[in-house]
Design an enzyme around this catalytic site. Sequence first.
Site, PDB file in Angstrom:
ATOM      1  N   ASP A   1     -22.450  -0.924 -48.569  1.00 28.11           N
ATOM      2  CA  ASP A   1     -22.305   0.528 -48.462  1.00 28.11           C
ATOM      3  C   ASP A   1     -21.190   0.923 -47.500  1.00 28.11           C
ATOM      4  O   ASP A   1     -21.314   1.881 -46.745  1.00 28.11           O
ATOM      5  CB  ASP A   1     -23.638   1.169 -48.061  1.00 28.11           C
ATOM      6  CG  ASP A   1     -24.737   0.873 -49.060  1.00 28.11           C
ATOM      7  OD1 ASP A   1     -24.450   0.849 -50.263  1.00 28.11           O
ATOM      8  OD2 ASP A   1     -25.886   0.649 -48.633  1.00 28.11           O
TER       9      ASP A   1
ATOM     10  N   SER B  24     -25.033   9.900 -51.159  1.00 28.30           N
ATOM     11  CA  SER B  24     -23.601   9.629 -51.181  1.00 28.30           C
ATOM     12  C   SER B  24     -23.212   8.921 -52.463  1.00 28.30           C
ATOM     13  O   SER B  24     -24.017   8.207 -53.050  1.00 28.30           O
ATOM     14  CB  SER B  24     -23.208   8.723 -49.996  1.00 28.30           C
ATOM     15  OG  SER B  24     -23.557   9.302 -48.765  1.00 28.30           O
TER      16      SER B  24
END
Length: 178
Positions: A127, A118
């Site tokens: 995150d 990602s």
Amino acid sequence: MLEAAQSAEYPARVVAVGADRQADGLAHAEQFGIPSFVVPFTSFASRESWGDELLAQLREWQPDLVVLSGLMRLLPAQLVAEYAPAIINTHPAYLPEFPGAHGVRDALAAGVTQTGASVIVVDNGVDTGPILAQRRVPIEPGDTEATLHERIKPVERELLIQTVRDIATHTIDLKEFR
């Protein structure tokens, strides 16, 4: 990223490479003639004082975008506040699955059949920022943390190069994430 940015057709340039310790990326930057700097985390009494120096270094280079890749530290809030949403990071998992420092190991431990890579906008969480790009990576029988991570790294790099291109050409508008 350094290789892609050397192409006349690529719409972004790398102005400097920084690190919190000696790292392979600094030598790679030198090979490409890109200036680099190190702000050692261990040289500071607190995350905030480290962040103040890191922020001073970034201000010298005046980047339009700060790209994290391999930095395994949370950025201090004052740095995020100054640059967000123009700070992006790569992560070796298909977020929000397996956030944190051990995404590859956690995916293997969970027994899932796929994970991913990602690229996100950095916020003050771990995150948790908005996802800009991601791609699945299958977990193969017999994979170890090392073998899986080696298969994820090229996907992360491809996603990062494409995401920076999309930001530079305004296909992705980071203002949407303010």
